[in-house]
Scaffold this motif. Structure first.
Motif, PDB file in Angstrom:
ATOM      1  N   THR A   1     -66.015 -30.360  33.441  1.00 20.99           N
ATOM      2  CA  THR A   1     -65.664 -30.055  32.059  1.00 20.99           C
ATOM      3  C   THR A   1     -65.064 -31.292  31.410  1.00 20.99           C
ATOM      4  O   THR A   1     -64.778 -32.284  32.080  1.00 20.99           O
ATOM      5  CB  THR A   1     -64.627 -28.911  31.991  1.00 20.99           C
ATOM      6  OG1 THR A   1     -63.452 -29.296  32.711  1.00 20.99           O
ATOM      7  CG2 THR A   1     -65.179 -27.618  32.559  1.00 20.99           C
TER       8      THR A   1
ATOM      9  N   THR B   1     -67.790 -27.726  27.879  1.00 20.37           N
ATOM     10  CA  THR B   1     -68.707 -27.692  29.014  1.00 20.37           C
ATOM     11  C   THR B   1     -70.067 -28.264  28.625  1.00 20.37           C
ATOM     12  O   THR B   1     -70.350 -28.498  27.449  1.00 20.37           O
ATOM     13  CB  THR B   1     -68.888 -26.242  29.531  1.00 20.37           C
ATOM     14  OG1 THR B   1     -69.410 -25.443  28.477  1.00 20.37           O
ATOM     15  CG2 THR B   1     -67.572 -25.654  30.012  1.00 20.37           C
TER      16      THR B   1
ATOM     17  N   GLN C   1     -70.579 -28.596  38.438  1.00 19.68           N
ATOM     18  CA  GLN C   1     -70.401 -28.764  37.006  1.00 19.68           C
ATOM     19  C   GLN C   1     -68.939 -29.113  36.733  1.00 19.68           C
ATOM     20  O   GLN C   1     -68.040 -28.612  37.393  1.00 19.68           O
ATOM     21  CB  GLN C   1     -70.773 -27.492  36.257  1.00 19.68           C
ATOM     22  CG  GLN C   1     -72.264 -27.291  36.103  1.00 19.68           C
ATOM     23  CD  GLN C   1     -72.904 -28.377  35.262  1.00 19.68           C
ATOM     24  OE1 GLN C   1     -72.427 -28.727  34.196  1.00 19.68           O
ATOM     25  NE2 GLN C   1     -74.014 -28.913  35.747  1.00 19.68           N
TER      26      GLN C   1
END
Length: 187
Positions: free
Chosen positions: A59, A94, A57
């Motif tokens: 940002t 996010t 993941q």
């Protein structure tokens, strides 16, 4: 996924930097019909199955907010910004965050690959997916423009065909290496 070889690349170091297992260098050699393990001509396009890439993941950063800008994050927290927001106040965004601009609102978002997005007034944008691929230098960005307008500056990656996608209720745009605008109205 296509990887464009740069000077000094070998199958081993490509696998080490971008794949979830170094052992996959032998498979890269097979599917790309390459004869030399240690030297790859710069500019050579190497096919890499998406499932082999490291994924994490990522940002984005809200670097500027003017007027009425609201951020709704996954925890249903609502953050309000106004005229006093500046670069020094940047906010990390996010996957799942929603950015809403009011009548007088503008928001600038910076992505890890250097791409920028200007969300114009009376708009709603959801960060659907922010993924870092390989060693983190490649991105897979998926956005949902629920209403309003945005302007993007998307940089071309010298080593990959990474993805930058904007969906609206009626259209999807996927680009790399351009400046473009997109809008979604109620009709």
């Amino acid at each position: 996924f296509l990887y464009k070889a740069i000077p000094g690349d070998s199958l081993w170091n490509i696998a080490q930097r971008h794949l979830h297992s170094i052992k996959l260098w032998t498979e890269l050699k097979k599917i790309n019909h390459l004869t030399n393990d240690d030297y790859i001509e710069p500019g050579t396009l190497i096919k890499v199955p998406r499932a082999w890439l490291k994924t994490n993941q990522s940002t984005a950063t809200l670097v500027n907010a003017i007027g009425s800008v609201t951020i709704i994050n996954d925890n249903e927290q609502t953050l309000q910004y106004g005229q006093d927001f500046t670069d020094k106040d940047s906010l990390i965004l996010t996957t799942g965050d929603k950015i809403i601009t009011g009548d007088d609102g503008l928001a600038t978002i910076l992505f890890k690959d250097g791409s920028r997005l200007l969300l114009q007034s009376n708009s709603e944008l959801v960060l659907k997916d922010l993924i870092a691929l390989g060693d983190g230098s490649l991105s897979d960005i998926k956005l949902q423009l629920e209403k309003g307008r945005l302007e993007n500056r998307v940089y071309s990656s010298p080593i990959s065909n990474t993805n930058y996608e904007v969906k609206t209720p009626t259209a999807t745009t996927s680009v790399r290496g351009t400046v473009f605008r997109k809008g979604a109205g109620s009709d």
